[in-house]
Motif scaffolding. Sequence first.
Motif, mmCIF file in Angstrom:
data_model
loop_
_atom_site.group_PDB
_atom_site.id
_atom_site.type_symbol
_atom_site.label_atom_id
_atom_site.label_comp_id
_atom_site.label_asym_id
_atom_site.label_seq_id
_atom_site.Cartn_x
_atom_site.Cartn_y
_atom_site.Cartn_z
ATOM 1 N N MET A 21 0.808 -1.227 -0.082
ATOM 2 C CA MET A 21 -0.143 0.017 -0.074
ATOM 3 C C MET A 21 0.882 1.255 0.013
ATOM 4 S SD MET A 21 -3.201 0.907 2.517
ATOM 5 C CE MET A 21 -4.610 -0.113 1.679
ATOM 6 N N THR A 22 0.421 2.203 -0.631
ATOM 7 C CA THR A 22 1.285 3.473 -0.941
ATOM 8 C C THR A 22 1.133 4.223 0.328
ATOM 9 O OG1 THR A 22 -0.498 4.779 -1.981
ATOM 10 C CG2 THR A 22 1.086 3.400 -3.356
ATOM 11 N N ASP A 23 1.974 5.141 0.566
ATOM 12 C CA ASP A 23 1.809 6.238 1.600
ATOM 13 C C ASP A 23 0.622 7.167 1.388
ATOM 14 O OD1 ASP A 23 4.218 5.523 2.898
ATOM 15 O OD2 ASP A 23 5.644 6.933 2.121
ATOM 16 N N THR A 24 0.391 7.253 0.109
ATOM 17 C CA THR A 24 -0.657 8.282 -0.012
ATOM 18 C C THR A 24 -2.108 7.489 0.186
ATOM 19 O OG1 THR A 24 0.355 9.432 -1.802
ATOM 20 C CG2 THR A 24 -1.950 9.513 -1.970
ATOM 21 N N ALA A 25 -2.224 6.168 -0.126
ATOM 22 C CA ALA A 25 -3.143 5.231 0.380
ATOM 23 C C ALA A 25 -3.394 5.225 1.481
ATOM 24 C CB ALA A 25 -3.318 4.088 -0.366
ATOM 25 N N ILE A 26 -2.289 5.157 2.409
ATOM 26 C CA ILE A 26 -2.396 4.971 3.910
ATOM 27 C C ILE A 26 -2.683 6.195 4.394
ATOM 28 C CG2 ILE A 26 -1.136 4.655 5.824
ATOM 29 C CD1 ILE A 26 0.816 2.685 4.181
ATOM 30 N N GLN A 27 -2.246 7.276 3.948
ATOM 31 C CA GLN A 27 -2.837 8.519 4.549
ATOM 32 C C GLN A 27 -4.061 8.939 4.244
ATOM 33 O OE1 GLN A 27 0.105 11.389 3.011
ATOM 34 N NE2 GLN A 27 1.381 11.099 4.661
ATOM 35 N N THR A 28 -4.727 8.697 3.203
ATOM 36 C CA THR A 28 -6.091 8.734 2.829
ATOM 37 C C THR A 28 -7.003 7.853 3.559
ATOM 38 O OG1 THR A 28 -5.438 9.175 0.512
ATOM 39 C CG2 THR A 28 -7.697 8.495 0.901
ATOM 40 N N ARG A 29 -6.606 6.465 3.916
ATOM 41 C CA ARG A 29 -7.424 5.789 4.860
ATOM 42 C C ARG A 29 -7.509 6.596 6.196
ATOM 43 N NH1 ARG A 29 -4.229 0.982 5.857
ATOM 44 N NH2 ARG A 29 -3.914 1.984 7.690
ATOM 45 N N GLN A 30 -6.352 6.726 6.671
ATOM 46 C CA GLN A 30 -6.234 7.385 8.136
ATOM 47 C C GLN A 30 -7.114 8.487 8.289
ATOM 48 O OE1 GLN A 30 -1.883 7.512 8.522
ATOM 49 N NE2 GLN A 30 -1.709 5.454 9.417
ATOM 50 N N ARG A 31 -6.968 9.392 7.210
ATOM 51 C CA ARG A 31 -7.682 10.650 7.181
ATOM 52 C C ARG A 31 -9.258 10.433 7.123
ATOM 53 N NH1 ARG A 31 -6.113 12.655 2.650
ATOM 54 N NH2 ARG A 31 -4.012 13.335 3.607
ATOM 55 N N GLU A 32 -9.594 9.226 6.438
ATOM 56 C CA GLU A 32 -11.111 8.863 6.302
ATOM 57 C C GLU A 32 -11.506 8.308 7.815
ATOM 58 O OE1 GLU A 32 -13.530 5.348 4.216
ATOM 59 O OE2 GLU A 32 -12.150 6.398 3.048
ATOM 60 N N ILE A 33 -10.578 7.579 8.415
ATOM 61 C CA ILE A 33 -11.164 6.975 9.523
ATOM 62 C C ILE A 33 -11.278 8.170 10.667
ATOM 63 C CG2 ILE A 33 -10.275 5.670 11.738
ATOM 64 C CD1 ILE A 33 -8.767 4.009 9.651
ATOM 65 N N ALA A 34 -10.128 9.101 10.792
ATOM 66 C CA ALA A 34 -10.160 10.076 11.634
ATOM 67 C C ALA A 34 -11.409 11.035 11.439
ATOM 68 C CB ALA A 34 -8.860 11.086 11.575
ATOM 69 N N SER A 35 -11.762 11.529 10.291
ATOM 70 C CA SER A 35 -12.866 12.060 9.519
ATOM 71 C C SER A 35 -14.161 11.641 10.122
ATOM 72 C CB SER A 35 -12.889 12.469 8.262
ATOM 73 O OG SER A 35 -11.623 13.289 7.668
ATOM 74 N N GLU A 36 -14.466 10.406 9.844
ATOM 75 C CA GLU A 36 -15.589 9.430 10.026
ATOM 76 C C GLU A 36 -15.823 9.406 11.723
ATOM 77 O OE1 GLU A 36 -17.150 5.025 9.833
ATOM 78 O OE2 GLU A 36 -16.427 6.007 7.886
ATOM 79 N N HIS A 37 -14.596 9.373 12.457
ATOM 80 C CA HIS A 37 -14.803 9.596 13.898
ATOM 81 C C HIS A 37 -15.282 10.880 14.295
ATOM 82 C CE1 HIS A 37 -14.159 8.873 18.196
ATOM 83 N NE2 HIS A 37 -13.403 10.044 18.038
ATOM 84 N N LEU A 38 -14.742 11.785 13.983
ATOM 85 C CA LEU A 38 -15.040 13.063 14.404
ATOM 86 C C LEU A 38 -16.595 13.578 13.918
ATOM 87 C CD1 LEU A 38 -11.547 14.923 13.633
ATOM 88 C CD2 LEU A 38 -12.584 14.246 15.717
ATOM 89 N N LEU A 39 -16.814 12.992 12.595
ATOM 90 C CA LEU A 39 -18.144 13.311 12.227
ATOM 91 C C LEU A 39 -19.278 12.685 13.253
ATOM 92 C CD1 LEU A 39 -20.288 14.424 10.176
ATOM 93 C CD2 LEU A 39 -19.570 12.642 8.770
ATOM 94 N N PHE A 40 -18.851 11.654 13.421
ATOM 95 C CA PHE A 40 -19.891 10.721 14.202
ATOM 96 C C PHE A 40 -20.013 11.385 15.783
ATOM 97 C CE2 PHE A 40 -19.788 6.849 11.838
ATOM 98 C CZ PHE A 40 -21.020 6.303 12.145
ATOM 99 N N LYS A 41 -18.831 11.581 16.258
ATOM 100 C CA LYS A 41 -19.156 12.613 17.536
ATOM 101 C C LYS A 41 -19.723 13.892 17.528
ATOM 102 C CE LYS A 41 -17.581 9.449 20.101
ATOM 103 N NZ LYS A 41 -18.511 8.526 20.871
ATOM 104 N N LEU A 42 -19.440 14.718 16.460
ATOM 105 C CA LEU A 42 -20.303 15.760 16.106
ATOM 106 C C LEU A 42 -21.828 15.526 16.188
ATOM 107 C CD1 LEU A 42 -20.308 18.853 15.553
ATOM 108 C CD2 LEU A 42 -19.961 18.295 13.222
ATOM 109 N N ILE A 43 -22.062 14.536 15.349
ATOM 110 C CA ILE A 43 -23.528 14.301 15.151
ATOM 111 C C ILE A 43 -24.154 14.029 16.491
ATOM 112 C CG2 ILE A 43 -25.157 12.461 14.162
ATOM 113 C CD1 ILE A 43 -23.136 12.601 11.713
#
Length: 75
Positions: free
Chosen positions: A1-23
């Motif tokens: 897996m490329t660094d870009t793909a890893i960073q994209t996955r990590q960003r998606e996980i973090a964003s989803e967590h923060l969005l859930f908590k905000l909701i």
Amino acid sequence: MTDTAIQTRQREIASEHLLFKLIEYVEDRHPGLLDFLEQSLDHLGDPADDASKDDAGVRAIAQRMITGARRQGTD
């Protein structure tokens, strides 16, 4: 897996967590947000213009997020 793909996955996980908590936070203080979001799903679609376009798939993901937020509530 490329660094870009890893960073994209990590960003998606973090964003989803923060969005859930905000909701959860807003729903706890202003009941009705989840109903409002659920009613908006008919307008949600996949902007892709190729064979990967899947409006129903995008809506299903959003519905699962709403269902999860309803179940979890605030902790």
